[in-house]
Motif scaffolding. Structure first.
Motif, PDB file in Angstrom:
ATOM      1  N   GLY A  86      44.423   1.169  16.925  1.00  0.00           N
ATOM      2  CA  GLY A  86      43.518   0.131  17.392  1.00  0.00           C
ATOM      3  C   GLY A  86      42.225   0.029  16.603  1.00  0.00           C
ATOM      4  N   ASN A  87      41.618  -1.155  16.640  1.00  0.00           N
ATOM      5  CA  ASN A  87      40.229  -1.275  16.207  1.00  0.00           C
ATOM      6  C   ASN A  87      39.357  -0.854  17.388  1.00  0.00           C
ATOM      7  OD1 ASN A  87      40.966  -3.731  17.631  1.00  0.00           O
ATOM      8  ND2 ASN A  87      39.031  -4.610  16.941  1.00  0.00           N
ATOM      9  N   HIS A  88      38.127  -0.454  17.108  1.00  0.00           N
ATOM     10  CA  HIS A  88      37.326   0.262  18.102  1.00  0.00           C
ATOM     11  C   HIS A  88      35.946  -0.379  18.210  1.00  0.00           C
ATOM     12  CE1 HIS A  88      37.045   3.471  20.829  1.00  0.00           C
ATOM     13  NE2 HIS A  88      36.581   4.422  20.057  1.00  0.00           N
ATOM     14  N   SER A  89      35.455  -0.548  19.452  1.00  0.00           N
ATOM     15  CA  SER A  89      34.195  -1.263  19.652  1.00  0.00           C
ATOM     16  C   SER A  89      33.421  -0.700  20.834  1.00  0.00           C
ATOM     17  CB  SER A  89      34.474  -2.760  19.901  1.00  0.00           C
ATOM     18  OG  SER A  89      35.188  -3.338  18.841  1.00  0.00           O
ATOM     19  N   GLY A  90      32.101  -0.952  20.823  1.00  0.00           N
ATOM     20  CA  GLY A  90      31.296  -0.659  21.998  1.00  0.00           C
ATOM     21  C   GLY A  90      30.377   0.532  21.895  1.00  0.00           C
ATOM     22  N   GLY A  91      30.175   1.109  20.707  1.00  0.00           N
ATOM     23  CA  GLY A  91      29.337   2.286  20.613  1.00  0.00           C
ATOM     24  C   GLY A  91      29.987   3.469  21.305  1.00  0.00           C
ATOM     25  N   ASN A  92      29.175   4.351  21.870  1.00  0.00           N
ATOM     26  CA  ASN A  92      29.725   5.516  22.555  1.00  0.00           C
ATOM     27  C   ASN A  92      30.242   5.197  23.950  1.00  0.00           C
ATOM     28  OD1 ASN A  92      29.181   7.063  20.333  1.00  0.00           O
ATOM     29  ND2 ASN A  92      27.342   8.030  21.164  1.00  0.00           N
ATOM     30  N   VAL A  93      30.085   3.948  24.370  1.00  0.00           N
ATOM     31  CA  VAL A  93      30.701   3.471  25.613  1.00  0.00           C
ATOM     32  C   VAL A  93      31.729   2.435  25.192  1.00  0.00           C
ATOM     33  CG1 VAL A  93      30.321   2.343  27.834  1.00  0.00           C
ATOM     34  CG2 VAL A  93      28.558   3.837  26.874  1.00  0.00           C
ATOM     35  N   THR A  94      32.999   2.794  25.253  1.00  0.00           N
ATOM     36  CA  THR A  94      34.035   1.971  24.628  1.00  0.00           C
ATOM     37  C   THR A  94      34.933   1.326  25.680  1.00  0.00           C
ATOM     38  OG1 THR A  94      35.386   3.955  24.404  1.00  0.00           O
ATOM     39  CG2 THR A  94      34.071   3.316  22.510  1.00  0.00           C
ATOM     40  N   PRO A  95      34.624   0.119  26.092  1.00  0.00           N
ATOM     41  CA  PRO A  95      35.418  -0.526  27.147  1.00  0.00           C
ATOM     42  C   PRO A  95      36.848  -0.827  26.739  1.00  0.00           C
ATOM     43  CG  PRO A  95      33.853  -2.077  26.195  1.00  0.00           C
ATOM     44  CD  PRO A  95      33.505  -0.729  25.645  1.00  0.00           C
ATOM     45  N   ASP A  96      37.115  -0.963  25.439  1.00  0.00           N
ATOM     46  CA  ASP A  96      38.480  -1.282  25.025  1.00  0.00           C
ATOM     47  C   ASP A  96      39.448  -0.173  25.432  1.00  0.00           C
ATOM     48  OD1 ASP A  96      37.378   0.455  23.159  1.00  0.00           O
ATOM     49  OD2 ASP A  96      37.546  -0.935  21.484  1.00  0.00           O
ATOM     50  N   THR A  97      39.017   1.089  25.343  1.00  0.00           N
ATOM     51  CA  THR A  97      39.884   2.197  25.741  1.00  0.00           C
ATOM     52  C   THR A  97      40.142   2.185  27.245  1.00  0.00           C
ATOM     53  OG1 THR A  97      38.978   3.538  23.938  1.00  0.00           O
ATOM     54  CG2 THR A  97      40.207   4.693  25.650  1.00  0.00           C
TER      55      THR A  97
END
Length: 306
Positions: A90-101
Motif C-alpha cells: 500500500g501507499n501510506h498517509s497521515g503522519g504517525n496517525v494513519t487512518p488508511d491502516t
C-alpha cells in the motif's frame, strides 16, 4: 590576548585533532547507546500475539472511527485471494496517525473474518512506544525482511508500506503521489515466497493535517537515521499542537474521507519471468498504483470533505 583552540590544546598537552577525535567518538558511543536501548524495546515478532478475540471485541469501536469519522470506503476486496499467503502493498498517509491502516483493517476483518491471519509491518518506533502495544494484538510486527518471511511462511496476508516514514510524512502538496523512495524490498519478498502481490491504493489520509515538510535534512543533522532509522523529522500544522515537529506524540486527525481501492493481484514470475528486472517491476507497480490514485483524486471535489 585570548588563546586560540590550538594553543589551549597544546597547553593541555593534546593536539586539536585528538580532541576532535575524542568528541566524535563520544557522539558515536552516545548514538550507539540510544539505538541499542531502542532495539531492546522492540518486541520480537511473535505471530501468536495477534488476538482474534480482541479484534472481534473492538470491531464496534473501529467501525465508529472508520465509518463515521473517516467515512471510510474500501473497494475491490474481492481482488484479494480467498486463502493462502498474499503480499498487500500500500501507499501510506497521515503522519504517525494513519487512518488508511485503521480503515483497511476493519474492512479486511469484516470481509474475511478475524480468524484469517493478517499482519501489518510497522516502524520499530511504533512498536516501542508505551501506549501502542495493543497494535500487536491486531497483528502488527516490526518491519523487517525476517518478520515478513515469518508471516508469509505461515500462510498469512501481510500488509507492507514500502514508502514508510518517507511517504507517510510527504508534504500535503504531494498528497496524491505514490512515493516509495525507490525501495524495492517488497518485490524480493513476493518473489522469494512465490506469493501474489496485491496493490492497495488509498486517498484522504494526507488531508488529516497540513504537512509542510518531511524535514529530511533535519533528520540527517540530528543523526536520527543512525539512531532510529528515521529518514525524516516532519513539520506539520496539526491539532492540538499547532506547529507540530516530529509528530512523535501523534495528533488529532481532521475527519477526512478515506477511500481505499484494492487492485487485481499480480503474479510477478508469470508476468515478468523467473528472473525479473526489479527496476522494471517497480516502475510497473508504482505506475499502476499512481494511475489508480489519480482516478481516486479525480473523484474528490474538496479536500477533507471528499
Amino acid at each position: 590576548m585570548e588563546a586560540t583552540a590550538a594553543e589551549a590544546a597544546r597547553t593541555n598537552g593534546r593536539p586539536p585533532e585528538e580532541e576532535a577525535r575524542d568528541q566524535s567518538n563520544l557522539v558515536t558511543r552516545l548514538v550507539r547507546g540510544v539505538a541499542s536501548q531502542l532495539q531492546r524495546r522492540v518486541p520480537a515478532a511473535d505471530l501468536d500475539e495477534r488476538d482474534p478475540d480482541y479484534i472481534r471485541e473492538n470491531l464496534p469501536a473501529a467501525w465508529l472511527l472508520s465509518s463515521l469519522y473517516f467515512r471510510g470506503e474500501v473497494r475491490g476486496l474481492g481482488n484479494i485471494p480467498e486463502d493462502g499467503p498474499v503480499l498487500l502493498v500500500g501507499n501510506h498517509s497521515g503522519g504517525n496517525v494513519t487512518p488508511d491502516t485503521t480503515v483497511f483493517t476493519l474492512a479486511y476483518c469484516a470481509y474475511f473474518g478475524v480468524e484469517r491471519p493478517f499482519y501489518q509491518l510497522a516502524h520499530n518506533l511504533v512498536l516501542s512506544m508505551p501506549g501502542l502495544s495493543f497494535l500487536r494484538k491486531y497483528g502488527t510486527v516490526a518491519a523487517s525482511p525476517a518478520n515478513a518471511q515469518k508471516a508469509l511462511s505461515a500462510g498469512a496476508a501481510l500488509l507492507v508500506y514500502p514508502g514508510g516514514d518517507w511517504e507517510v510524512h510527504r508534504p500535503t502538496l504531494d498528497r496524491n503521489r505514490v512515493d516509495f523512495n525507490r525501495r524495492k524490498g517488497f518485490i524480493r519478498q513476493a518473489l522469494e515466497h512465490d506469493v501474489p502481490l496485491v496493490p492497495v491504493v488509498s486517498i484522504g489520509g494526507q488531508e488529516t493535517a497540513l504537512f509542510l515538510s518531511r524535514g529530511d535534512r533535519l533528520a540527517r543533522l540530528f543523526g536520527l537515521d543512525r539512531m532510529f532509522r528515521l529518514k525524516v523529522l516532519p513539520i506539520s500544522l496539526a491539532l492540538p499542537w499547532g506547529l507540530n515537529v516530529g509528530d512523535f506524540l501523534g495528533h488529532w486527525p481532521l475527519p477526512a474521507k478515506v477511500t481505499i481501492e484494492v487492485l487485481p493481484p499480480i503474479d510477478l514470475e508469470e508476468e515478468f519471468g523467473p528472473d525479473p528486472d526489479f527496476e522494471e517491476v517497480y516502475e510497473h507497480i508504482t505506475a499502476q498504483m499512481q494511475d489508480a490514485l489519480d482516478a481516486l483524486a479525480a473523484e474528490r471535489r474538496f479536500p477533507v470533505i471528499g
